[in-house]
Scaffold this active site. Structure first.
Site, PDB file in Angstrom:
ATOM      1  N   LYS A  45     -13.860  -0.735  22.364  1.00  0.00           N
ATOM      2  CA  LYS A  45     -12.750  -1.520  21.848  1.00  0.00           C
ATOM      3  C   LYS A  45     -12.035  -2.187  23.016  1.00  0.00           C
ATOM      4  CE  LYS A  45      -8.543   0.329  20.949  1.00  0.00           C
ATOM      5  NZ  LYS A  45      -7.661   0.668  22.063  1.00  0.00           N
ATOM      6  N   HIS A  68     -13.213   5.735  19.737  1.00  0.00           N
ATOM      7  CA  HIS A  68     -13.376   7.081  20.301  1.00  0.00           C
ATOM      8  C   HIS A  68     -12.684   8.160  19.474  1.00  0.00           C
ATOM      9  CE1 HIS A  68      -9.389   6.606  22.198  1.00  0.00           C
ATOM     10  NE2 HIS A  68      -9.394   7.919  22.272  1.00  0.00           N
ATOM     11  N   LYS A  95     -13.776  12.596  18.148  1.00  0.00           N
ATOM     12  CA  LYS A  95     -12.982  13.835  18.174  1.00  0.00           C
ATOM     13  C   LYS A  95     -13.471  14.739  17.053  1.00  0.00           C
ATOM     14  CE  LYS A  95      -8.879  11.375  19.756  1.00  0.00           C
ATOM     15  NZ  LYS A  95      -8.054  11.833  20.833  1.00  0.00           N
ATOM     16  N   GLU A 108       2.255   9.677  21.861  1.00  0.00           N
ATOM     17  CA  GLU A 108       1.831   9.986  23.232  1.00  0.00           C
ATOM     18  C   GLU A 108       3.058  10.147  24.115  1.00  0.00           C
ATOM     19  OE1 GLU A 108      -1.922   7.767  24.516  1.00  0.00           O
ATOM     20  OE2 GLU A 108      -0.850   6.295  23.335  1.00  0.00           O
ATOM     21  N   ASP A 122      -3.471  -2.166  19.740  1.00  0.00           N
ATOM     22  CA  ASP A 122      -4.125  -1.123  20.531  1.00  0.00           C
ATOM     23  C   ASP A 122      -4.523   0.083  19.673  1.00  0.00           C
ATOM     24  OD1 ASP A 122      -4.996  -0.005  22.976  1.00  0.00           O
ATOM     25  OD2 ASP A 122      -3.106   1.079  23.245  1.00  0.00           O
ATOM     26  N   HIS A 160      -7.877   3.060  15.614  1.00  0.00           N
ATOM     27  CA  HIS A 160      -7.730   4.525  15.568  1.00  0.00           C
ATOM     28  C   HIS A 160      -6.989   5.021  14.320  1.00  0.00           C
ATOM     29  CE1 HIS A 160      -9.231   4.145  19.508  1.00  0.00           C
ATOM     30  NE2 HIS A 160      -8.089   4.026  20.165  1.00  0.00           N
ATOM     31  N   LYS A 210       4.143   5.171  22.613  1.00  0.00           N
ATOM     32  CA  LYS A 210       4.040   5.752  23.951  1.00  0.00           C
ATOM     33  C   LYS A 210       5.405   6.269  24.354  1.00  0.00           C
ATOM     34  CE  LYS A 210       0.036   3.205  25.454  1.00  0.00           C
ATOM     35  NZ  LYS A 210      -0.961   4.281  25.323  1.00  0.00           N
TER      36      LYS A 210
HETATM   37  C1  BG6 Z   1      -6.883   3.999  23.565  1.00  0.00           C
HETATM   38  C2  BG6 Z   1      -5.689   3.136  23.767  1.00  0.00           C
HETATM   39  O1  BG6 Z   1      -7.825   3.353  22.752  1.00  0.00           O
HETATM   40  O2  BG6 Z   1      -6.474   5.223  22.953  1.00  0.00           O
HETATM   41  C3  BG6 Z   1      -4.670   3.838  24.654  1.00  0.00           C
HETATM   42  O3  BG6 Z   1      -6.073   1.907  24.380  1.00  0.00           O
HETATM   43  C4  BG6 Z   1      -4.326   5.192  24.076  1.00  0.00           C
HETATM   44  O4  BG6 Z   1      -3.504   3.051  24.826  1.00  0.00           O
HETATM   45  C5  BG6 Z   1      -5.577   5.988  23.739  1.00  0.00           C
HETATM   46  O5  BG6 Z   1      -3.556   5.883  25.046  1.00  0.00           O
HETATM   47  C6  BG6 Z   1      -5.235   7.243  22.968  1.00  0.00           C
HETATM   48  O6  BG6 Z   1      -6.372   8.042  22.835  1.00  0.00           O
HETATM   49  P1  BG6 Z   1      -6.293   9.617  22.957  1.00  0.00           P
HETATM   50  O7  BG6 Z   1      -7.691  10.082  22.729  1.00  0.00           O
HETATM   51  O8  BG6 Z   1      -5.752   9.930  24.306  1.00  0.00           O
HETATM   52  O9  BG6 Z   1      -5.346  10.068  21.870  1.00  0.00           O
END
Ligand code: BG6
Length: 507
Positions: free
Chosen positions: A167, A197, A201, A235, A254, A259, A355
């Site tokens: 992505k 991604h 998980k 986050e 993002d 996600h 964030k």
């Molecule tokens: C990424 C984003 O795809 O996913 C990031 O670009 C983000 O900004 C991240 O921090 C979060 O993934 P994870 O696995 O850390 O929750």
């Protein structure tokens, strides 16, 4: 392990080595290769899931050699043993498993936009190939076009040619459609593996098992019993060194169409007819298509200002490196979504991500409707707290369900208790980075955990009205180290609801 647990079925990513192939990594010198791909390959090698004939060819524009790249990647693998905060952390690197990967690494210098690089590539690979685009998004289209034009995507005589695309896939609906059209002019949809991604998980994958393998859950997973659903990806980190990428991107692009939509699909889609990739992706597509385009009035965008995070003073977003001092990019989004299908009509889904929030927490919380109250009218009970089932995805993995029970004593008084489990208490997990399953699946040709063109476009279609409305829209501010802007509280308060605290049920 608890004696009540029986483990059955194959390991997460199969038990047989994947068929031999070459993994060509565009962006071999990049961060993704070092932090995620190499540890994942190392784990796959350790589990005996890579064939003897497996090879890696790193492509990048810098100067290097086969041996040079081997040494570089060995050094980063070793560094993970000393860095407890890295995605992959192990006490030591097993020389046998790493040796297997290391010995198979080669390097090719090449400019991603130069046809000569692809002619050279053609001389270095034969047989089945997975091309992994671990590069900036602007190279996705050009690389696939060059691969196609060089004949590198032709599949013959049982040989496969697949392309893994990271992505962000597009930056809005129009660009995602254009990119899909561009790559699909070069090869068939079945050759493209668009990664999200979050689907790597384990706990995200397990949502399907939880929903569809439990007779007590499946019947109540619908509008008659569910009041609303909250999906959170909070986050504590800020934008870090990624200001240049993040400024034109923002939290909505993002995190949401990719996600958060994957989490939404997993929790809300209908049961597929089988675990076949097309069956699962078809159900996801149907769900995503049923999402009503989001109205700006149902969304909040926020940006963090200076504050305190984990006991330290941290700067506001506008003072981060490569960020404009007047930036209107959002680092937080809260949304209310409606799903127009039979199962979910009238059930709001609230999504939030940000964030620099109080805690790191990814979870899905299902809030059930309360039962009738009349039985408790003449008791000390004033209300029935709703049952809430929290599916904990990160950093804790498990689930927690709030139930009402009678408090001990002569009177009918209720207390809310949590019945919870943690995966770690039942299953032993080896350190993994979530890319193991994704890489293995791509090599065996199982596209279930990858996004089809229509899945991607449906995610963008739902957020497109917001992207347009937000071009010059102001942001609501929240201090770093808090739960987000007040406006996000108001979004739920106007429906008589509240966000759960970001504690995964522990407060
Ligand atoms: C990424 C984003 O795809 O996913 C990031 O670009 C983000 O900004 C991240 O921090 C979060 O993934 P994870 O696995 O850390 O929750």
């Amino acid at each position: 392990m608890d004696p009540t647990v029986t483990l059955s079925g194959p390991a997460a990513c199969g038990t047989e080595p994947a068929p031999p192939c070459t993994l060509v990594i565009f962006g071999a010198a990049g961060d993704l290769t070092k932090r995620l791909l190499m540890p994942a390959l190392y784990n796959l090698a350790g589990a005996g899931l890579l064939a003897d004939g497996f090879k890696i060819l790193g492509v990048d524009h810098n100067d290097n050699t086969d041996e040079g790249l081997r040494q570089d990647l060995t050094a980063t693998m070793e560094s993970f043993t000393k860095d407890a905060s890295s995605e992959f952390h192990a006490d030591h690197i097993d020389p046998k498993a790493w040796g297997f990967v290391r010995d198979r690494i080669g390097f090719l210098k090449g400019d991603f936009e130069d046809p000569a690089a692809y002619a050279a590539l053609k001389g270095r690979v034969g047989g089945s190939v997975v091309f992994y685009l671990a590069v900036a998004a602007r190279f996705f289209g050009p690389i696939v076009e060059h691969l196609g034009q060089a004949g590198l995507l032709e599949q013959q005589d049982g040989v496969f040619r697949r392309v893994v695309i990271e992505k962000p896939f597009g930056s809005d609906l129009a660009s995602a459609r254009a990119l899909n059209a561009r790559i699909l002019a070069q090869a068939d949809e079945s050759q493209f593996y668009r990664i999200d991604h979050f689907l790597g998980k384990e706990t995200v994958q397990s949502i399907m098992a939880l929903r569809f393998a439990n007779g007590m859950l499946e019947p109540v997973w619908r509008r008659e019993y569910v009041d609303h659903v909250q999906i959170t990806a909070a986050e504590t980190i800020g934008v870090e060194e990624r200001g240049a990428f993040y400024e034109p991107t923002g939290a909505l692009r993002d995190m949401v169409p990719n996600h958060l939509f994957q989490l939404l699909c997993m929790v809300a889609m209908e049961a597929p007819n089988s675990f076949d990739a097309e069956a699962v992706r078809g159900e996801k597509a149907k769900l995503a298509e049923a999402v009503r385009p989001i109205e700006p009035g149902d969304a909040v965008r926020g940006q963090y200002t200076a504050g305190r995070e984990e006991g330290l003073d941290v700067v506001g977003y506008r003072d981060e490196p490569h960020v404009s001092g007047e930036s209107h990019t959002e680092t937080y989004v809260a949304l209310k979504l409606g799903i127009e299908n039979w199962r979910w009509a009238g059930v709001p889904f609230y999504l939030r991500t940000g964030k620099r929030m109080t805690e790191r927490l990814t979870e899905i919380a299902i809030h059930f409707k309360p039962p009738p109250f009349h039985l408790f009218r003449e008791t000390a009970v004033t209300e029935l707290a709703p049952n809430v089932m929290r599916l904990l995805i990160d950093p804790e993995q498990g689930s927690s369900t709030i139930l009402n029970v009678k408090r001990p004593g002569p009177q009918m008084q209720l207390g809310s208790v949590a019945t919870a489990f943690r995966y770690a208490d039942f299953f032993q997990e080896k350190p993994n980075v979530g890319y193991e399953t994704l890489l293995y699946d791509c090599m065996v040709g199982d596209a279930t955990l990858f996004q089809r063109a229509d899945n991607i476009e449906a995610g963008w279609a739902a957020v497109d009205p917001l992207l347009k409305a937000w071009v010059d829209a102001p942001v609501a501010f929240y201090a770093a180290g808090t739960d987000g802007p007040k406006e996000a509280e108001d979004l739920l308060a106007r429906d008589g609801r509240r966000w759960l605290p970001l504690d995964g049920g522990s407060r």
